[in-house]
Design a protein around this motif. Structure first.
Motif, mmCIF file in Angstrom:
data_model
loop_
_atom_site.group_PDB
_atom_site.id
_atom_site.type_symbol
_atom_site.label_atom_id
_atom_site.label_comp_id
_atom_site.label_asym_id
_atom_site.label_seq_id
_atom_site.Cartn_x
_atom_site.Cartn_y
_atom_site.Cartn_z
ATOM 1 N N ARG A 112 25.126 1.059 -5.747
ATOM 2 C CA ARG A 112 24.497 -0.129 -6.329
ATOM 3 C C ARG A 112 24.450 -1.302 -5.347
ATOM 4 N NH1 ARG A 112 26.350 -4.362 -9.127
ATOM 5 N NH2 ARG A 112 24.892 -5.356 -10.560
ATOM 6 N N PHE A 113 25.301 -1.300 -4.344
ATOM 7 C CA PHE A 113 25.247 -2.326 -3.307
ATOM 8 C C PHE A 113 23.837 -2.437 -2.724
ATOM 9 C CE2 PHE A 113 25.336 -3.243 1.262
ATOM 10 C CZ PHE A 113 26.016 -4.456 1.299
ATOM 11 N N TRP A 114 23.098 -1.329 -2.712
ATOM 12 C CA TRP A 114 21.765 -1.304 -2.100
ATOM 13 C C TRP A 114 20.655 -1.666 -3.073
ATOM 14 C CZ3 TRP A 114 21.413 -0.500 3.119
ATOM 15 C CH2 TRP A 114 22.607 -0.116 3.745
ATOM 16 N N ALA A 115 21.011 -2.001 -4.319
ATOM 17 C CA ALA A 115 19.993 -2.312 -5.319
ATOM 18 C C ALA A 115 19.124 -3.518 -4.945
ATOM 19 C CB ALA A 115 20.639 -2.529 -6.684
ATOM 20 N N PRO A 116 19.683 -4.604 -4.371
ATOM 21 C CA PRO A 116 18.802 -5.720 -4.001
ATOM 22 C C PRO A 116 17.738 -5.329 -2.975
ATOM 23 C CG PRO A 116 21.074 -6.449 -4.128
ATOM 24 C CD PRO A 116 21.110 -4.957 -4.230
ATOM 25 N N LEU A 117 18.080 -4.398 -2.071
ATOM 26 C CA LEU A 117 17.075 -3.937 -1.121
ATOM 27 C C LEU A 117 15.975 -3.166 -1.852
ATOM 28 C CD1 LEU A 117 16.240 -3.821 1.845
ATOM 29 C CD2 LEU A 117 17.531 -1.673 2.044
ATOM 30 N N ASN B 29 7.149 -4.911 -1.991
ATOM 31 C CA ASN B 29 6.341 -4.637 -0.804
ATOM 32 C C ASN B 29 6.548 -3.184 -0.427
ATOM 33 O OD1 ASN B 29 5.106 -4.412 1.668
ATOM 34 N ND2 ASN B 29 6.220 -6.089 2.653
ATOM 35 N N GLY B 30 5.595 -2.349 -0.795
ATOM 36 C CA GLY B 30 5.747 -0.914 -0.576
ATOM 37 C C GLY B 30 5.901 -0.529 0.874
ATOM 38 N N GLY B 31 5.342 -1.321 1.804
ATOM 39 C CA GLY B 31 5.454 -1.006 3.224
ATOM 40 C C GLY B 31 6.603 -1.700 3.910
ATOM 41 N N PHE B 32 7.510 -2.239 3.129
ATOM 42 C CA PHE B 32 8.587 -3.068 3.679
ATOM 43 C C PHE B 32 9.434 -2.328 4.712
ATOM 44 C CE2 PHE B 32 13.105 -4.170 3.321
ATOM 45 C CZ PHE B 32 13.078 -5.465 3.818
ATOM 46 N N LEU B 33 9.839 -1.111 4.398
ATOM 47 C CA LEU B 33 10.733 -0.393 5.305
ATOM 48 C C LEU B 33 10.049 -0.064 6.627
ATOM 49 C CD1 LEU B 33 12.657 1.993 2.885
ATOM 50 C CD2 LEU B 33 13.405 -0.181 3.851
ATOM 51 N N ARG B 34 8.755 0.174 6.608
ATOM 52 C CA ARG B 34 8.032 0.434 7.859
ATOM 53 C C ARG B 34 8.002 -0.801 8.748
ATOM 54 N NH1 ARG B 34 4.626 2.988 4.165
ATOM 55 N NH2 ARG B 34 3.149 1.237 4.245
ATOM 56 N N GLU B 35 8.073 -1.967 8.131
ATOM 57 C CA GLU B 35 8.037 -3.212 8.893
ATOM 58 C C GLU B 35 9.406 -3.593 9.453
ATOM 59 O OE1 GLU B 35 6.601 -5.956 6.046
ATOM 60 O OE2 GLU B 35 4.689 -4.914 5.725
ATOM 61 N N HIS B 36 10.459 -2.901 9.028
ATOM 62 C CA HIS B 36 11.823 -3.229 9.462
ATOM 63 C C HIS B 36 12.512 -1.965 9.968
ATOM 64 C CE1 HIS B 36 10.820 -6.668 6.911
ATOM 65 N NE2 HIS B 36 11.758 -7.337 7.561
#
Length: 308
Positions: free
Chosen positions: A265-270, A277-284
């Motif tokens: 659950r620590f990762w829930a805010p991410l 933003n569906g492409g968020f992870l590709r941008e980071h």
């Protein structure tokens, strides 16, 4: 030895913590109202070394005011922890600062620098019993010293967690306001993000961090992203192992432990940021590797804040 020397020994230990904190008697504690020069110097040295380890520039968190006597009283309480009631009375003898309202960040930092190392030496507390109104006074006398220390260290309440009674009652608005103000102070944003990025063997600590970051997502998503970038780039191997264990344990029959749930659950805010933003992870690209955690957040529907 007396209360002053006990406090001084703990302050010296906290400046370079190793092993268990020292302990000592709490005799002649009235002398703590006027500490010896040696004890005052130990408190000043703790503030210097603590700020250095935390990467905080001078003045600490932009506050040129005095640290106050609270750090010495908390140190004495830690050193006299075997004397439960006298230690608790010392810890609460001076009102805690409210840095988001009164600007006493130097005082809050000094208290944190003595309380946080001590908390690192104690096991996570067992679940607290239900407190009924008729027994509130009696229960207050039974509050463990670490919880008392947390109640009087506002910066530790943010960076570690609020006291369990308040955390579970949902009465943490002052802590949220302190966190919101902290990230605007010189060095405060880096202090919060570097602290939050590391895994901790405490479901309550991880749960508090998730709750707070879900609030920060609304107005400060960049701060939340910084936490996860540091989690992946600085603590990636440990998080990979903790997520692997959590995934295994969550798939077993029966009820999972809260620690494994809160690790995911620590990762829930991410996950909240990604949903916007569906492409968020590709941008980071520095967040690469967090996909397994996010998959578990989705699978077990752990994205919502805990109910008060």
């Amino acid at each position: 030895m007396n209360g002053d020397s006990t406090a001084r020994r703990v302050l010296t230990w906290a400046a370079s913590p190793s092993g268990a904190p020292p302990s000592g008697p709490l005799s002649r504690t009235t002398g703590l109202a006027r500490p010896t020069d040696a004890t005052l110097e130990a408190a000043r040295e703790l503030l210097r070394t603590g700020a250095g380890r935390a990467g905080l520039p001078a003045p600490v968190l932009g506050d040129r005011g005095p640290a106050g006597a609270g750090v010495i009283l908390l140190a004495a309480a830690i050193g006299g922890r075997s004397l439960t009631k006298p230690a608790a009375r010392l810890a609460t003898a001076v009102a805690a600062p409210r840095p988001h309202a009164d600007g006493r960040w130097n005082d809050a930092a000094a208290r944190h620098f003595v309380v946080a190392p001590f908390l690192g030496t104690v096991a996570p507390p067992p679940p607290l019993p239900v407190v009924y109104p008729a027994s509130t006074a009696a229960s207050a006398r039974e509050v463990p010293l670490p919880e008392v220390l947390l109640s009087h260290s506002p910066l530790t309440r943010v960076l570690h967690r609020p006291p369990l009674q308040e955390l579970r009652a949902g009465t943490t608005d002052p802590d949220v306001r302190t966190a919101m103000e902290l990230i605007t102070r010189p060095g405060g944003r880096a202090l919060l993000t570097t602290t939050f990025a590391a895994w901790r063997k405490s479901a309550e600590v991880l749960g508090w961090r998730s709750d707070l970051m879900q609030l920060l997502v609304i107005g400060h998503p960049d701060v939340v992203i910084d936490v996860y970038v540091l989690a992946r780039t600085v603590h990636g191997e440990e998080w990979d192992e903790r997520i692997r264990v959590a995934r295994r344990e969550l798939s077993r029959p029966g009820l999972p432990t809260d620690l494994h749930l809160q690790t995911v659950r620590f990762w829930a805010p991410l996950a909240q940021i990604r949903a916007r933003n569906g492409g968020f992870l590709r941008e980071h690209p520095y967040l690469d590797g967090c996909q397994r955690a996010l998959q578990l957040v989705d699978r077990y529907r752990l994205g919502a804040r805990r109910a008060a």
